[in-house]
Design a protein around this motif. Structure first.
Motif, PDB file in Angstrom:
ATOM      1  N   ASP A 199       0.820  -1.216   0.000  1.00  0.00           N
ATOM      2  CA  ASP A 199       0.000   0.000   0.000  1.00  0.00           C
ATOM      3  C   ASP A 199       0.848   1.258   0.000  1.00  0.00           C
ATOM      4  O   ASP A 199       0.540   2.238  -0.691  1.00  0.00           O
ATOM      5  N   ASP A 200       1.936   1.263   0.787  1.00  0.00           N
ATOM      6  CA  ASP A 200       2.798   2.444   0.833  1.00  0.00           C
ATOM      7  C   ASP A 200       3.478   2.694  -0.507  1.00  0.00           C
ATOM      8  O   ASP A 200       3.647   3.848  -0.927  1.00  0.00           O
ATOM      9  N   SER A 201       3.884   1.634  -1.187  1.00  0.00           N
ATOM     10  CA  SER A 201       4.494   1.789  -2.506  1.00  0.00           C
ATOM     11  C   SER A 201       3.495   2.341  -3.512  1.00  0.00           C
ATOM     12  O   SER A 201       3.815   3.208  -4.329  1.00  0.00           O
ATOM     13  N   ILE A 202       2.276   1.856  -3.437  1.00  0.00           N
ATOM     14  CA  ILE A 202       1.239   2.302  -4.360  1.00  0.00           C
ATOM     15  C   ILE A 202       0.997   3.804  -4.231  1.00  0.00           C
ATOM     16  O   ILE A 202       0.802   4.513  -5.226  1.00  0.00           O
ATOM     17  N   LYS A 203       1.045   4.323  -3.008  1.00  0.00           N
ATOM     18  CA  LYS A 203       0.840   5.761  -2.803  1.00  0.00           C
ATOM     19  C   LYS A 203       1.932   6.573  -3.499  1.00  0.00           C
ATOM     20  O   LYS A 203       1.670   7.648  -4.029  1.00  0.00           O
ATOM     21  N   SER A 204       3.147   6.069  -3.475  1.00  0.00           N
ATOM     22  CA  SER A 204       4.259   6.781  -4.107  1.00  0.00           C
ATOM     23  C   SER A 204       4.233   6.641  -5.625  1.00  0.00           C
ATOM     24  O   SER A 204       4.425   7.614  -6.360  1.00  0.00           O
ATOM     25  N   LEU A 205       3.996   5.433  -6.091  1.00  0.00           N
ATOM     26  CA  LEU A 205       4.081   5.168  -7.519  1.00  0.00           C
ATOM     27  C   LEU A 205       2.916   5.741  -8.307  1.00  0.00           C
ATOM     28  O   LEU A 205       3.024   5.953  -9.518  1.00  0.00           O
ATOM     29  N   GLY A 206       1.806   5.998  -7.634  1.00  0.00           N
ATOM     30  CA  GLY A 206       0.624   6.405  -8.382  1.00  0.00           C
ATOM     31  C   GLY A 206       0.193   7.841  -8.236  1.00  0.00           C
ATOM     32  O   GLY A 206      -0.808   8.229  -8.837  1.00  0.00           O
ATOM     33  N   THR A 207       0.899   8.659  -7.447  1.00  0.00           N
ATOM     34  CA  THR A 207       0.377  10.006  -7.188  1.00  0.00           C
ATOM     35  C   THR A 207       1.375  11.122  -7.451  1.00  0.00           C
ATOM     36  O   THR A 207       1.274  11.828  -8.446  1.00  0.00           O
ATOM     37  N   LYS A 208       2.349  11.316  -6.558  1.00  0.00           N
ATOM     38  CA  LYS A 208       3.213  12.490  -6.611  1.00  0.00           C
ATOM     39  C   LYS A 208       4.182  12.468  -7.798  1.00  0.00           C
ATOM     40  O   LYS A 208       4.482  11.418  -8.340  1.00  0.00           O
TER      41      LYS A 208
END
Length: 259
Positions: free
Chosen positions: A194-203
């Motif tokens: 989940d933490d990786s997904i937040k980085s890879l998909g947003t900023k």
């Protein structure tokens, strides 16, 4: 000759010189290689940006960031199909790939993956290469990138200090820096967490990628917000750098399509 008719017509219309060579050995000598596919051109060296020019370009793009369509398929997306080489819908969300003393055999495939997934900018840190007056941009690496170097801005620097300074400036502007590493360093996050997904998909994102032999330098690792790895059985050392970045950028592409 029929396959080159359009090119010959262009040269004629633009007043550019060309020469037809029938002798194979002469062609090999002129091209400096046997891998020329029957055509050779003399062209100007492509101008290269500085780190600060790169910073200004990418921060402008980040400020103009817009939400792309959900479909990124080159078959079904009407936006992409109009300009298949540029994948414009992905380019709205900037991603920069940083190569830390990357092996030259990996450079072409990495650039090809970057261009395929809409990454416009690659930074190469390579002290030994540049100190010898060489560059990662070469005919052989153009060949292994399958022409993708035409679609990616490549910035080279021998200074890890200057690179670190510019990465810190990006962080001040809200960019996230992640490193792609193996399992051995402080339990890195799985690409599918989940933490990786937040980085890879947003900023807006900067991806650090080290060589297969030495990895990422400790100086650059201290700047990262997250360490991410691609899960595997780790047979014969696991995935190499070019394979890992392809999977990471593919996941960025997929996740950003949801936003």
């Amino acid at each position: 000759m029929d396959s080159l008719k359009a090119l010959v017509q262009f040269f004629t219309q633009e007043g550019k010189s060309y020469r037809l060579i029938e002798d194979k050995d002469e062609m090999n000598q002129l091209a400096g290689t046997i891998h020329h596919e029957g055509i050779c051109m003399v062209s100007k060296t492509r101008p290269m940006m500085t780190l600060h020019e790169l910073f200004e370009q990418e921060t402008r793009r980040a400020n103009a960031n817009s939400t792309p369509p959900k479909t990124h398929s080159t078959i079904t997306s009407p936006i992409i199909s109009k300009e298949p080489n540029r994948n414009p819908s992905v380019l709205d969300r900037p991603i920069i790939v940083v190569l830390d003393n990357m092996e030259m055999d990996n450079v072409g495939p990495i650039i090809r993956s970057c261009a395929s997934f809409g990454v416009r900018t690659v930074i190469s840190l390579n002290q030994s290469l540049l100190s010898n007056g060489e560059s990662i941009i070469s005919p052989s690496r153009y060949l292994t990138s399958r022409g993708a170097m035409e679609y990616v801005d490549i910035v080279e620097t021998p200074s890890i200090t200057k690179l670190g300074d510019i990465l810190m400036e990006f962080k001040v502007y809200g960019w996230e820096i992640i490193s792609i590493i193996g399992r051995e360093r402080n339990a890195p996050l799985s690409i599918f967490s989940d933490d990786s997904i937040k980085s890879l998909g947003t900023k807006p994102l900067i991806v650090l990628l080290g060589s297969d032999g030495k990895g990422i330098s400790s100086t650059l690792l201290r700047l990262t917000d997250k360490d991410i790895h691609v899960p595997s059985y780790v047979i014969n050392g696991g995935l190499n750098a070019s394979q890992s970045i392809s999977i990471i950028l593919s996941e960025c592409w997929r996740l950003h399509g949801r936003k």
